[in-house]
Every structure is written in structure tokens, then in C-alpha cells.
Design a protein around this motif. Structure first.
Motif, PDB file in Angstrom:
ATOM      1  N   ALA A   1     108.367   6.655  37.746  1.00 16.71           N
ATOM      2  CA  ALA A   1     107.775   7.939  37.365  1.00 16.71           C
ATOM      3  C   ALA A   1     106.340   8.031  37.863  1.00 16.71           C
ATOM      4  N   GLY A   2     105.614   6.935  37.746  1.00 18.38           N
ATOM      5  CA  GLY A   2     104.240   6.934  38.248  1.00 18.38           C
ATOM      6  C   GLY A   2     104.178   7.145  39.753  1.00 18.38           C
ATOM      7  N   PHE A   3     105.082   6.475  40.480  1.00 18.80           N
ATOM      8  CA  PHE A   3     105.126   6.673  41.930  1.00 18.80           C
ATOM      9  C   PHE A   3     105.538   8.102  42.277  1.00 18.80           C
ATOM     10  N   ALA A   4     106.496   8.666  41.553  1.00 21.63           N
ATOM     11  CA  ALA A   4     106.973  10.017  41.855  1.00 21.63           C
ATOM     12  C   ALA A   4     105.852  11.033  41.718  1.00 21.63           C
ATOM     13  N   ILE A   5     105.148  11.001  40.613  1.00 19.94           N
ATOM     14  CA  ILE A   5     104.100  12.001  40.422  1.00 19.94           C
ATOM     15  C   ILE A   5     102.899  11.701  41.299  1.00 19.94           C
ATOM     16  N   GLY A   6     102.605  10.427  41.521  1.00 18.57           N
ATOM     17  CA  GLY A   6     101.463  10.081  42.365  1.00 18.57           C
ATOM     18  C   GLY A   6     101.669  10.478  43.812  1.00 18.57           C
ATOM     19  N   LEU A   7     102.823  10.140  44.367  1.00 24.23           N
ATOM     20  CA  LEU A   7     103.085  10.500  45.759  1.00 24.23           C
ATOM     21  C   LEU A   7     103.217  12.004  45.945  1.00 24.23           C
ATOM     22  N   ALA A   8     103.815  12.685  44.966  1.00 24.62           N
ATOM     23  CA  ALA A   8     103.930  14.138  45.058  1.00 24.62           C
ATOM     24  C   ALA A   8     102.553  14.790  45.029  1.00 24.62           C
ATOM     25  N   ALA A   9     101.680  14.311  44.169  1.00 25.15           N
ATOM     26  CA  ALA A   9     100.345  14.898  44.075  1.00 25.15           C
ATOM     27  C   ALA A   9      99.514  14.602  45.322  1.00 25.15           C
ATOM     28  N   ILE A  10      99.602  13.369  45.828  1.00 24.43           N
ATOM     29  CA  ILE A  10      98.840  13.015  47.030  1.00 24.43           C
ATOM     30  C   ILE A  10      99.338  13.815  48.228  1.00 24.43           C
ATOM     31  N   GLY A  11     100.646  13.867  48.416  1.00 25.06           N
ATOM     32  CA  GLY A  11     101.194  14.607  49.554  1.00 25.06           C
ATOM     33  C   GLY A  11     100.864  16.083  49.503  1.00 25.06           C
ATOM     34  N   SER A  12     101.010  16.667  48.320  1.00 23.29           N
ATOM     35  CA  SER A  12     100.710  18.079  48.173  1.00 23.29           C
ATOM     36  C   SER A  12      99.220  18.351  48.362  1.00 23.29           C
ATOM     37  N   GLY A  13      98.379  17.489  47.840  1.00 26.42           N
ATOM     38  CA  GLY A  13      96.933  17.674  47.992  1.00 26.42           C
ATOM     39  C   GLY A  13      96.492  17.600  49.438  1.00 26.42           C
TER      40      GLY A  13
ATOM     41  N   ASP B   1      95.922  38.925  56.528  1.00 25.81           N
ATOM     42  CA  ASP B   1      97.239  38.363  56.863  1.00 25.81           C
ATOM     43  C   ASP B   1      97.257  36.849  56.658  1.00 25.81           C
ATOM     44  N   LEU B   2      96.202  36.190  57.107  1.00 22.40           N
ATOM     45  CA  LEU B   2      96.146  34.734  56.946  1.00 22.40           C
ATOM     46  C   LEU B   2      96.079  34.334  55.478  1.00 22.40           C
ATOM     47  N   ARG B   3      95.359  35.096  54.679  1.00 28.34           N
ATOM     48  CA  ARG B   3      95.232  34.776  53.260  1.00 28.34           C
ATOM     49  C   ARG B   3      96.583  34.878  52.556  1.00 28.34           C
ATOM     50  N   GLY B   4      97.367  35.901  52.903  1.00 24.90           N
ATOM     51  CA  GLY B   4      98.688  36.049  52.294  1.00 24.90           C
ATOM     52  C   GLY B   4      99.623  34.911  52.653  1.00 24.90           C
ATOM     53  N   VAL B   5      99.618  34.534  53.931  1.00 22.76           N
ATOM     54  CA  VAL B   5     100.455  33.422  54.371  1.00 22.76           C
ATOM     55  C   VAL B   5      99.990  32.117  53.728  1.00 22.76           C
ATOM     56  N   LEU B   6      98.667  31.949  53.617  1.00 25.85           N
ATOM     57  CA  LEU B   6      98.131  30.731  52.990  1.00 25.85           C
ATOM     58  C   LEU B   6      98.569  30.627  51.534  1.00 25.85           C
ATOM     59  N   LEU B   7      98.455  31.714  50.783  1.00 25.19           N
ATOM     60  CA  LEU B   7      98.834  31.654  49.366  1.00 25.19           C
ATOM     61  C   LEU B   7     100.327  31.377  49.191  1.00 25.19           C
ATOM     62  N   LEU B   8     101.146  31.946  50.072  1.00 27.48           N
ATOM     63  CA  LEU B   8     102.577  31.675  49.999  1.00 27.48           C
ATOM     64  C   LEU B   8     102.876  30.214  50.317  1.00 27.48           C
ATOM     65  N   SER B   9     102.234  29.678  51.345  1.00 26.39           N
ATOM     66  CA  SER B   9     102.485  28.274  51.698  1.00 26.39           C
ATOM     67  C   SER B   9     101.931  27.328  50.635  1.00 26.39           C
ATOM     68  N   LEU B  10     100.802  27.673  50.010  1.00 24.74           N
ATOM     69  CA  LEU B  10     100.277  26.843  48.926  1.00 24.74           C
ATOM     70  C   LEU B  10     101.224  26.836  47.732  1.00 24.74           C
ATOM     71  N   ALA B  11     101.858  27.964  47.457  1.00 18.27           N
ATOM     72  CA  ALA B  11     102.828  28.014  46.353  1.00 18.27           C
ATOM     73  C   ALA B  11     104.023  27.117  46.639  1.00 18.27           C
ATOM     74  N   PHE B  12     104.502  27.112  47.901  1.00 16.42           N
ATOM     75  CA  PHE B  12     105.616  26.233  48.254  1.00 16.42           C
ATOM     76  C   PHE B  12     105.214  24.767  48.155  1.00 16.42           C
ATOM     77  N   MET B  13     104.000  24.439  48.580  1.00 14.93           N
ATOM     78  CA  MET B  13     103.544  23.051  48.492  1.00 14.93           C
ATOM     79  C   MET B  13     103.405  22.618  47.038  1.00 14.93           C
ATOM     80  N   GLU B  14     102.922  23.501  46.198  1.00  9.04           N
ATOM     81  CA  GLU B  14     102.760  23.156  44.788  1.00  9.04           C
ATOM     82  C   GLU B  14     104.113  22.995  44.103  1.00  9.04           C
ATOM     83  N   SER B  15     105.134  23.712  44.590  1.00  6.10           N
ATOM     84  CA  SER B  15     106.467  23.549  43.989  1.00  6.10           C
ATOM     85  C   SER B  15     106.995  22.137  44.237  1.00  6.10           C
ATOM     86  N   LEU B  16     106.646  21.524  45.361  1.00  2.02           N
ATOM     87  CA  LEU B  16     107.067  20.140  45.599  1.00  2.02           C
ATOM     88  C   LEU B  16     106.403  19.186  44.618  1.00  2.02           C
ATOM     89  N   THR B  17     105.159  19.458  44.243  1.00  2.00           N
ATOM     90  CA  THR B  17     104.489  18.643  43.226  1.00  2.00           C
ATOM     91  C   THR B  17     105.173  18.809  41.874  1.00  2.00           C
TER      92      THR B  17
END
Length: 140
Positions: free
Chosen positions: A71-83, A106-122
């Protein structure tokens, strides 16, 4: 439980052989009290015997312990990778906006969408960690 006791005894025997293989450091004229080695040995034995007392009902201590480590590895690696991913994406977005300010919206919208996808992996890493800790299918 007998298997766990045998493994604990093997660890105690191996650790004693391992530490006796090293050459001792030259001692200063003032030596430590003779009870310190006995205290350290008793404390080591108590620490190694604690899992036996905690799971004396023929349960295995390895599955919960390794689940906690997983569990520690799962949350740690997910947080590091996403960060790291979010930092790289944000930096590239800022570079793009600084080069072409007219496409900032346009870039801001794409950035926020991609950040949401990255955070979902965390969040997936967090879910895996919580399952391993509280709803572990490997434990009876």
C-alpha cells in the motif's frame, strides 16, 4: 504458527552469525556497561517475537505486513509519478503560453483536462492502497 516460529528462530540465528563475521572496532579505554548487550539482545528478541503474539491464532503475519508495504509503494509511486507528470505538463504549458500568448485559453483548457487525468491515476493508487489495507482479499 510452527512455521513462523521456525522462521523467527532462523532469522535470530542468521543475524547472530552475520554480526559475528565482522571485525570489531578497537574499544576506547572506557567501556560500556556489560548489561547493554544483554538489553539489546532481549529487545531484539522481543521485537521479533511480537508478531507471534499478535497472530497466535494460526494467522499469518506476512500477508498483512506485505500488504501494508505494498500500500505504501502504491500510493508513493502514484503520487511521485503524477507529480512529475503534472510538473512537466505545467512547465510545457507555461513555455507554450510565453511563446504564443494568443493561444493561452486553448492551452489552459487542455492543461486542466490533462491534469485531471493525471490526478485520476493518483486516485487509483489511493484506492489500491485502501483496498490492501482495509478490504484485503488475501486475508480470510
Amino acid at each position: 504458527m510452527a512455521r513462523s516460529l521456525m522462521l523467527t528462530g532462523a532469522v535470530l540465528l542468521c543475524s547472530g552469525a552475520l554480526f559475528s563475521a565482522f571485525v570489531p572496532v578497537a574499544r576506547s579505554p572506557v567501556s560500556a556497561p556489560a548489561t547493554s548487550t544483554g538489553t539489546a539482545a532481549a529487545l531484539s528478541a522481543a521485537v521479533l517475537a511480537t508478531p507471534q503474539a499478535a497472530f497466535a491464532d494460526e494467522g499469518s503475519v506476512w500477508i498483512p505486513a506485505l500488504s501494508a508495504i505494498g500500500a505504501g509503494f502504491a500510493i508513493g509511486l502514484a503520487a511521485i509519478g503524477s507529480g512529475v507528470g503534472q510538473g512537466i505538463a505545467s512547465g510545457r504549458c507555461i513555455d507554450g503560453i510565453s511563446r504564443q500568448p494568443e493561444v493561452a485559453d486553448d492551452l489552459r483548457g487542455v492543461l486542466l483536462l490533462s491534469l485531471a487525468f493525471m490526478e485520476s491515476l493518483t486516485i487509483y493508487g489511493l484506492v489500491i492502497a485502501l483496498v490492501l489495507l482495509f478490504a484485503n482479499p488475501l486475508i480470510k
